[in-house]
Write an enzyme that holds these catalytic residues in place. Sequence first.
Site, PDB file in Angstrom:
ATOM      1  CB  SER A  49      -0.895   0.006   1.246  1.00  0.00           C
ATOM      2  OG  SER A  49      -0.091   0.196   2.403  1.00  0.00           O
ATOM      3  CG  ASP A  81      -3.757  -3.162  -1.811  1.00  0.00           C
ATOM      4  OD1 ASP A  81      -4.621  -3.368  -2.681  1.00  0.00           O
ATOM      5  OD2 ASP A  81      -3.942  -3.375  -0.596  1.00  0.00           O
ATOM      6  CG  ASP A 103      -9.383   2.764  -4.531  1.00  0.00           C
ATOM      7  OD1 ASP A 103     -10.447   3.053  -5.126  1.00  0.00           O
ATOM      8  OD2 ASP A 103      -9.353   2.429  -3.332  1.00  0.00           O
ATOM      9  CD  GLU A 133     -12.108  -0.463  -4.925  1.00  0.00           C
ATOM     10  OE1 GLU A 133     -10.922  -0.770  -4.699  1.00  0.00           O
ATOM     11  OE2 GLU A 133     -12.943  -0.250  -4.036  1.00  0.00           O
ATOM     12  N   GLY A 180     -10.663  -4.779   6.836  1.00  0.00           N
ATOM     13  CA  GLY A 180     -10.546  -4.830   8.291  1.00  0.00           C
ATOM     14  C   GLY A 180     -11.224  -6.035   8.927  1.00  0.00           C
ATOM     15  N   GLY A 210     -11.043  -7.066   0.654  1.00  0.00           N
ATOM     16  CA  GLY A 210     -11.723  -7.270   1.941  1.00  0.00           C
ATOM     17  C   GLY A 210     -12.160  -8.703   2.141  1.00  0.00           C
ATOM     18  CB  ALA A 211     -11.144 -11.686   0.464  1.00  0.00           C
ATOM     19  CG  ASN A 252      -6.724  -7.703  -2.707  1.00  0.00           C
ATOM     20  OD1 ASN A 252      -6.482  -8.428  -3.651  1.00  0.00           O
ATOM     21  ND2 ASN A 252      -6.568  -6.398  -2.754  1.00  0.00           N
ATOM     22  CG  ASP A 254      -3.231  -6.179   5.383  1.00  0.00           C
ATOM     23  OD1 ASP A 254      -2.428  -6.818   6.095  1.00  0.00           O
ATOM     24  OD2 ASP A 254      -3.164  -4.945   5.263  1.00  0.00           O
TER      25      ASP A 254
HETATM   26  P1  13P Z   1      -8.826  -7.571   4.426  1.00  0.00           P
HETATM   27  O1  13P Z   1      -8.852  -6.390   5.322  1.00  0.00           O
HETATM   28  O2  13P Z   1     -10.146  -8.312   4.447  1.00  0.00           O
HETATM   29  O3  13P Z   1      -7.700  -8.496   4.700  1.00  0.00           O
HETATM   30  O4  13P Z   1      -8.658  -7.034   2.917  1.00  0.00           O
HETATM   31  C1  13P Z   1      -7.403  -6.624   2.441  1.00  0.00           C
HETATM   32  C2  13P Z   1      -7.485  -5.859   1.154  1.00  0.00           C
HETATM   33  O5  13P Z   1      -8.483  -5.799   0.480  1.00  0.00           O
HETATM   34  C3  13P Z   1      -6.251  -5.163   0.748  1.00  0.00           C
HETATM   35  O6  13P Z   1      -6.416  -4.429  -0.422  1.00  0.00           O
HETATM   36  O1  G3H Z   2      -6.606  -2.352   1.937  1.00  0.00           O
HETATM   37  C1  G3H Z   2      -5.647  -1.935   2.516  1.00  0.00           C
HETATM   38  C2  G3H Z   2      -4.635  -2.848   3.092  1.00  0.00           C
HETATM   39  O2  G3H Z   2      -5.175  -3.602   4.147  1.00  0.00           O
HETATM   40  C3  G3H Z   2      -3.415  -2.075   3.488  1.00  0.00           C
HETATM   41  O3  G3H Z   2      -3.715  -1.227   4.529  1.00  0.00           O
HETATM   42  O4  G3H Z   2      -3.245   1.146   3.967  1.00  0.00           O
HETATM   43  O5  G3H Z   2      -3.071   0.285   6.322  1.00  0.00           O
HETATM   44  O6  G3H Z   2      -1.369  -0.346   4.614  1.00  0.00           O
HETATM   45  P1  G3H Z   2      -2.787   0.052   4.879  1.00  0.00           P
HETATM   46 ZN    ZN Z   3      -8.341  -3.547  -0.625  1.00  0.00          ZN
END
Ligand code: 13P
Ligand code: G3H
Ligand code: ZN
Length: 307
Positions: A49, A81, A103, A133, A180, A210-211, A252, A254
């Site tokens: 990111s 990202d 984005d 997106e 999140g 957001g998966a 995705n 995180d």
């Molecule tokens: P999560 O917060 O569900 O892991 O999604 C991460 C994401 O979409 C990063 O671009």
């Molecule tokens: O979708 C975003 C990712 O979870 C990365 O998050 O912007 O806090 O690095 P960040």
């Molecule tokens: Zn994302």
Amino acid sequence: MLATNKELLGAARKGAYAVGAFNINNMEFLQAITGAAEELASPAIIAISEGAIKYAGFRNIVQMVRLAAEEKKVPISLHLDHGKDMDVITTCIEGGFTSVMIDGSALPFEENVAVTSKVVKLARPKGVSVEGELGKLAGIEDNVSVAARDAMLTDPAQAAEFAERTGIDALAIAVGTSHGAYKFKGEVNLALDRISEIASRVPTLLVLHGASGVKQENVELANKYGASIKGAKGVPDAAIVEAIRRGISKVNIDTDMRIAFTAYVRKALADKPDEIDPRKILGPARNAIAEVVREKIRLFGSEGKAR
Ligand code: 13P
Ligand code: G3H
Ligand code: ZN
């Protein structure tokens, strides 16, 4: 080896599986992800990111990921990202990323088309893939009206027009997931049929943000060692499998890695309060992240696809 998202996702679409895009900010996450991918002969996308670039430093993170990718047999892409800043996006295109996301989802449709097309023009001559997106990636409350819910989800006709006019390689769509650990207040409410509708009209590769599944086991472990993560809820594994079956090629992740990291760092510190060796504190967390990534690779069906 280093690869582009276009290559990885094109193969995934043909093979009816998806490639995981895993966010990193530091060496431990990178090692965990690339190690798990190599072990399971799976392709992987390393997602960075704008915040990650700021945290780690541009040259540092690019060199680190490219070196890790070059050392592995499996194909690994270096992906920006949620790029929003044109200067950062340009730097990534010129500075060694193999894929960038622009984005523009918060912008009005015509502005999103304009800014996304601009990125495609910059990226194409360099062989860098582009993800756009469309739609709002926000949690859908249970009591929201049908019209309000519909306004947030990606419209299939608009998606077709967006893909056609911009020339993007991949499109992130909104089907009710959000970023999140708190994705749903009540029931899980996803518009999986939207994926089929979009896939039937849009030839572009589709992406699910957001998966994360927000596995309760790791949430409970983190809480046991002092975290306060309450009411967290993610996307069920079955919904991810169904999303891929309906046409998603990039998934995705995180949050799931962040929760595992937090749980195991807390555990290491609590188990040995006199420990001051960072390797003993971060090592178990690195193993836990690798386990999350192995589970995702199996869930997405990409195990063995890089043999
Ligand atoms: P999560 O917060 O569900 O892991 O999604 C991460 C994401 O979409 C990063 O671009
Ligand atoms: O979708 C975003 C990712 O979870 C990365 O998050 O912007 O806090 O690095 P960040
Ligand atoms: Zn994302």
